[in-house]
Design a protein around this motif. Structure first.
Motif, short mmCIF file in Angstrom:
data_model
loop_
_atom_site.label_atom_id
_atom_site.label_comp_id
_atom_site.label_asym_id
_atom_site.label_seq_id
_atom_site.Cartn_x
_atom_site.Cartn_y
_atom_site.Cartn_z
N GLU A 1 84.63 -16.03 34.28
CA GLU A 1 85.25 -15.30 33.17
C GLU A 1 84.18 -14.81 32.20
O GLU A 1 84.23 -13.66 31.72
N ALA A 2 83.20 -15.65 31.90
CA ALA A 2 82.12 -15.27 30.99
C ALA A 2 81.31 -14.11 31.58
O ALA A 2 80.93 -13.18 30.85
N ARG A 3 81.07 -14.13 32.87
CA ARG A 3 80.34 -13.03 33.52
C ARG A 3 81.13 -11.72 33.47
O ARG A 3 80.55 -10.66 33.24
N ARG A 4 82.43 -11.80 33.69
CA ARG A 4 83.26 -10.59 33.62
C ARG A 4 83.24 -10.01 32.20
O ARG A 4 83.11 -8.80 32.02
N ALA A 5 83.38 -10.89 31.21
CA ALA A 5 83.36 -10.42 29.82
C ALA A 5 81.99 -9.81 29.49
O ALA A 5 81.91 -8.77 28.83
N TYR A 6 80.93 -10.45 29.95
CA TYR A 6 79.59 -9.91 29.73
C TYR A 6 79.45 -8.54 30.38
O TYR A 6 78.89 -7.62 29.78
N GLY A 7 80.00 -8.38 31.56
CA GLY A 7 79.95 -7.08 32.25
C GLY A 7 80.64 -5.99 31.45
O GLY A 7 80.15 -4.86 31.36
N LYS A 8 81.77 -6.32 30.85
CA LYS A 8 82.50 -5.35 30.02
C LYS A 8 81.68 -4.96 28.79
O LYS A 8 81.61 -3.78 28.42
N VAL A 9 81.07 -5.95 28.15
CA VAL A 9 80.24 -5.68 26.97
C VAL A 9 79.04 -4.83 27.36
O VAL A 9 78.69 -3.86 26.67
N LEU A 10 78.42 -5.17 28.48
CA LEU A 10 77.26 -4.42 28.94
C LEU A 10 77.63 -2.97 29.28
O LEU A 10 76.91 -2.04 28.91
N THR A 11 78.76 -2.78 29.91
CA THR A 11 79.23 -1.42 30.22
C THR A 11 79.47 -0.62 28.94
O THR A 11 79.07 0.54 28.84
N ALA A 12 80.08 -1.25 27.95
CA ALA A 12 80.32 -0.57 26.67
C ALA A 12 79.00 -0.23 25.98
O ALA A 12 78.84 0.87 25.43
N TYR A 13 78.05 -1.14 26.04
CA TYR A 13 76.74 -0.91 25.41
C TYR A 13 76.02 0.25 26.08
O TYR A 13 75.48 1.13 25.40
N VAL A 14 76.02 0.29 27.40
CA VAL A 14 75.37 1.38 28.13
C VAL A 14 76.07 2.71 27.82
O VAL A 14 75.41 3.75 27.62
N THR A 15 77.38 2.69 27.74
CA THR A 15 78.14 3.90 27.41
C THR A 15 77.76 4.42 26.03
O THR A 15 77.53 5.63 25.84
N ILE A 16 77.67 3.53 25.05
CA ILE A 16 77.29 3.94 23.69
C ILE A 16 75.87 4.49 23.69
O ILE A 16 75.59 5.51 23.05
N CYS A 17 74.96 3.84 24.40
CA CYS A 17 73.57 4.32 24.45
C CYS A 17 73.50 5.72 25.07
O CYS A 17 72.76 6.58 24.57
N ARG A 18 74.26 5.95 26.10
CA ARG A 18 74.30 7.29 26.71
C ARG A 18 74.87 8.31 25.74
O ARG A 18 74.39 9.44 25.64
N ARG A 19 75.91 7.93 25.01
CA ARG A 19 76.52 8.84 24.05
C ARG A 19 75.53 9.17 22.92
O ARG A 19 75.48 10.30 22.44
N ILE A 20 74.76 8.17 22.49
CA ILE A 20 73.75 8.39 21.46
C ILE A 20 72.72 9.40 21.95
O ILE A 20 72.36 10.34 21.23
N ASN A 21 72.26 9.23 23.18
CA ASN A 21 71.29 10.17 23.74
C ASN A 21 71.86 11.57 23.84
O ASN A 21 71.19 12.56 23.52
#
Length: 119
Positions: free
Chosen positions: A76-96
């Motif tokens: 469960e912790a890994r799945r939640a981490y994956g969701k946070v990581l996906t959101a973080y990468v998405t925000i970084c792409r949007r910033i760029n």
């Protein structure tokens, strides 16, 4: 007639300036989101590591019920981490993308009118 052209030119400049202000504000908001997600990502990494450590301890101690429960928690912790990581990468792409849009708008606004750019 010349006054009409100047009026449109200044209106275009005002629109461009307003768009730059909006884009800059949006970029600032994205940076704030990025900072929050970065902290959340770091905390999620810590939770995954803690769950992994607890599972390893349970395995060493030979507690089968705890192993199952902690294994599920680690998943469960890994799945939640994956969701946070996906959101973080998405925000970084949007910033760029937003930065690129701002730079292109600035370059477009700074280009002298009537010149093709070809030498």
């Amino acid at each position: 007639m010349a006054s009409d052209l100047r009026r449109h030119g200044s209106a275009d400049a005002a629109v461009g300036a307003a768009e730059l202000i909006v884009s800059s504000a949006r970029l600032a908001e994205l940076h704030e989101c990025s900072a929050l997600l970065r902290r959340t990502r770091m905390r999620a990494e810590g939770i995954v590591e803690e769950a992994r450590t607890l599972l390893a301890e349970a395995e060493l101690q030979g507690h089968p019920v705890r192993i199952l429960a902690l294994g599920a928690q680690l998943d469960e912790a890994r799945r939640a981490y994956g969701k946070v990581l996906t959101a973080y990468v998405t925000i970084c792409r949007r910033i760029n993308a937003e930065r690129q849009d701002i730079m292109q708008a600035q370059m477009r606004d700074e280009r002298p009118a009537g010149l093709s750019g070809v030498v």
